[in-house]
Design an enzyme around this catalytic site. Sequence first.
Site, PDB file in Angstrom:
ATOM      1  N   ASP A 285      -3.503  92.408 -76.656  1.00 27.33           N
ATOM      2  CA  ASP A 285      -3.603  93.866 -76.957  1.00 27.33           C
ATOM      3  C   ASP A 285      -4.642  94.107 -76.777  1.00 27.33           C
ATOM      4  O   ASP A 285      -5.254  94.356 -77.806  1.00 27.33           O
ATOM      5  CB  ASP A 285      -2.196  93.645 -78.465  1.00 27.33           C
ATOM      6  CG  ASP A 285      -1.563  95.434 -78.047  1.00 27.33           C
ATOM      7  OD1 ASP A 285      -2.218  95.977 -77.443  1.00 27.33           O
ATOM      8  OD2 ASP A 285      -1.416  95.447 -79.099  1.00 27.33           O
TER       9      ASP A 285
ATOM     10  N   ASP B 226      -4.112 100.039 -73.390  1.00 25.73           N
ATOM     11  CA  ASP B 226      -3.614  99.061 -74.053  1.00 25.73           C
ATOM     12  C   ASP B 226      -2.822  98.731 -73.307  1.00 25.73           C
ATOM     13  O   ASP B 226      -1.501  98.307 -72.322  1.00 25.73           O
ATOM     14  CB  ASP B 226      -2.529 100.326 -74.706  1.00 25.73           C
ATOM     15  CG  ASP B 226      -0.962  99.279 -75.266  1.00 25.73           C
ATOM     16  OD1 ASP B 226      -1.487  98.137 -75.837  1.00 25.73           O
ATOM     17  OD2 ASP B 226      -0.457  99.967 -75.765  1.00 25.73           O
TER      18      ASP B 226
END
Length: 418
Positions: free
Chosen positions: A111, A296
């Site tokens: 992430d 992201d």
Amino acid sequence: MQSSPKLALALTLVLIWCLAQSHVESRRWRKSVQLKLHRETNHTKILSSFHNQKLRLKEKLSPTSDLAISSVSVYQTTVSKENLINSHNTEYYVTAGFGTPKSQPVTLLVDTASANLLVYSSEFVKQSCLHHDGYNSSESQTYQANGSPFQIQFASQEILTGILSTDTFTLGDLVIKNQTFAEINSAPTDMCKRSNFDGIIGLGFSEIALNGVETPLDNILEQGLIDEPIFSLYVNRNASDASNGGVLLLGGSDPTLYSGCLTYVPVSKVGFWQITVGQVEIGSKKLCSNCQAIFDMGTSLIIVPCPALKIINKKLGIKETDRKDGVYIIDCKKVSHLPKIVFNIGWKDFTLNPSDYIFNYSGTCVSGFSSLSDCNGTQTNDDSEDLNNIWVFGDVFFGAIFTLFDFGLKLVGMAPKV
């Protein structure tokens, strides 16, 4: 005509620089470490995960930093290479471990829009998450109790809770000592049932680390495990190569994974990997100018503001009635006739072809674009203007573009994948 020799000289110098950079990188990346990859095959599970990703994304966007930054150059050296696990082109994982003398294996979601290290506790796994692996502090000789509470509240109002612990963290051949992380003892049911990961490794800046915990990247650099504050991501979306999800390279890049030279742009706000995008177009229609975008990898789709999404859907022939679980279904027969989408970043065009932004799940085709808002205007849960204006480059973007992140000079480098 007098400028032609100067132009030729400039182009020659650029070519020489690219070749020199590639030669240096090609020598260094061979020192990397590689791990085994896998792919998710449960399509129903995959389609259901998109809604939960949006809830996590809304939570992540809430603490946006207001600091500004600019940088100028970058270079790479020794590299650690970790292979990615591909969950059917929607989520990408690395295998890792906690504790000593025997490292307890777990699978961590990569992430880039968070900065903490999280892992399920073994007790939580036994009670609520039987098909996952968890961390058992009693089995580690290097465990250090911390006990500080850790909590994340999602946009759905569901809460993830745990305590902070410190132990040895293993990532490939890298052994990171005294890494503090969140040991999760309670999490939303869907997070456990609809995902393959046992935790999350956040690769964002320390400014967005919850509880002020030292990030894995900072710890890796401080302990001298990599030479440069750089990591790179190569995402493989080749459905015929199910075992290969790509690679996470810590400490540098690999020029065999991209074409041409990397284009660098400065981070516009420290915290997230956020940049300014010059322009985005679909066909001849402009979607944004000088807009902000966040990288992201914890989000599968490209998240866009409602005005842009409406234009995209119109160009793709998608109607609001084609929406299901927060994503848009499209007739697979139309995919080859869809337009390209061009992102101008750092005065260079990066193109996504229809095959890049359409997911095909055994005959069910899904658009790679969505929004955090209800674009019909019937309901929005957005409390921040940023949610309506910012773009989020999820795995759809990573699937087409090799990306380098320099957390020392605050730069992002991009080049088309090979």
